[in-house]
Design an enzyme around this catalytic site. Structure first.
Site: not given
Length: 351
Positions: A47, A65, A67, A81, A95, A217, A258, A261
């Site tokens: 995330t 994001d 994903r 999110k 998380g 992340s 990342d 994400s």
């Protein structure tokens, strides 16, 4: 003279010699009394969420994001999110998705119940402001206008005090002892002080009140973008447009650096006039077909339903394909010997 002490005899227990000598009931009782330690299996999640305050610290901007990953698998490419906790308070979650959703629902229901009791004159408790309609104005001067794209469930939640929501979340996380995998960026417009506030909340209940933050992340790359550009545009004095552009660029930096994400970017803007929520501000990047010359785009071949035979165990039919490049496949030992002789003949000038 030296005295030699005989060694003690060593007794080796041979254990049960036959299967009928093993006491199964005794072993089960021992396992129940002394269970073996359970080894927890964890899965990495991905995330990138960012948030910052703008326009003289009166506007809060959230970006995330879309994903959702399950280990190395992309479980959802359109995951929401950004969540509404109250009419004037939203959060971005990173998380474990189930833990974040459960905590958001608990907070939303708790303050919705307090707002309903306050509206009925039953004394809903500390933390809720006067419940007002979507286009009415309360005593503090906040126009409670909600974006039409926001779900009805989120539009009907009452307004709440920012410190009360933070206290409720911190209490819930401290009771769980960090077992909830919920990292939150909680922010909103506080009517009492007429300012926007942002807090980074961690799984154990620790909290940081900041002016900008990034978690997840991909938060390291996003934090680098925020730290380098947020002071340049004036920090909390920047305009709303500059803040949105910076928040989106920070999320895109997390997406680019990342693997967990990706997909799209959602944005939420909270101010005194109300909340603006937009999905897919930045759409998912798509790779284009490029020819070998690097200039022309190759069109994907299309076939009619009659031309495609429904075969295979999945029933999706045969997928048309075409060879785009030639590859040299090495032959056997005989081909290698013939090639060596042709090369040697060319070097010696023999015909």
């Amino acid at each position: 003279a030296a005295t030699i002490t005989p060694a003690l005899p060593i007794t080796i227990h041979p254990g049960p010699r036959h299967s009928h000598e093993i006491n199964i009931a005794k072993q089960q009782q021992q396992l129940q009394n002394n269970p073996p330690p359970m080894k927890l299996k964890t899965r990495s999640t991905g995330t990138t969420i960012t948030a910052l305050v703008a326009q003289n610290s009166t506007v809060l901007i959230l970006a995330a994001d879309t994903r959702a990953t399950d280990g190395t698998t992309v479980a959802d490419k359109r995951c929401e999110k950004l969540h509404a906790l109250a009419r004037n308070v939203w959060c971005a979650g990173a998380g474990t998705s189930a833990d974040v959703d459960a905590l958001v629902r608990r907070v939303k229901f708790a303050f919705w119940k307090r707002g309903a009791l306050t509206k009925e004159g039953c004394g809903g408790g500390v933390g809720n402001m006067d419940s007002v309609s979507n286009n009415s104005q309360n005593n503090s001067g906040m126009m409670m206008m909600m974006d039409a794209t926001i779900a009805k469930e989120d539009r009907e939640v009452p307004s709440a005090s920012m410190p009360a929501i933070l206290h409720y979340i911190r209490t819930r996380l401290q009771k769980t002892g960090g077992s909830l995998g919920a990292n939150l960026l909680v922010g909103g417009y506080d009517v009492d002080s007429r300012r926007a506030y942002l807090a980074a909340v961690h799984p154990h209940g620790s909290m940081d009140v900041v002016t900008y933050a990034a978690l997840g992340s991909g938060g390291l790359a996003a934090t680098g973008v925020l730290e380098s550009r947020y002071p340049v545009i004036g920090s909390g004095e920047c305009s709303v447009e500059e803040g949105i552009r910076l928040a989106v660029d920070a999320v895109r930096a997390g997406v680019d650096n990342d693997l967990g994400s990706g997909s799209q970017v959602d944005v939420c803007v909270i101010r005194r006039e109300g909340v603006l929520y937009r999905r897919a501000v930045v759409r998912e990047e798509e790779l284009e077909w490029i020819g070998e010359d690097g200039g022309e785009y190759l069109e994907t071949p299309t076939m009619s339903m009659e031309e495609v035979a429904a075969s295979g165990v999945n029933g999706f039919g045969n997928v048309p394909f075409a060879i785009q490049s030639k590859k040299l496949v090495s032959g056997g030992q005989l081909d290698a010997e013939q090639e060596r002789r042709r090369w040697l003949a060319g070097v010696l000038g023999d015909e």
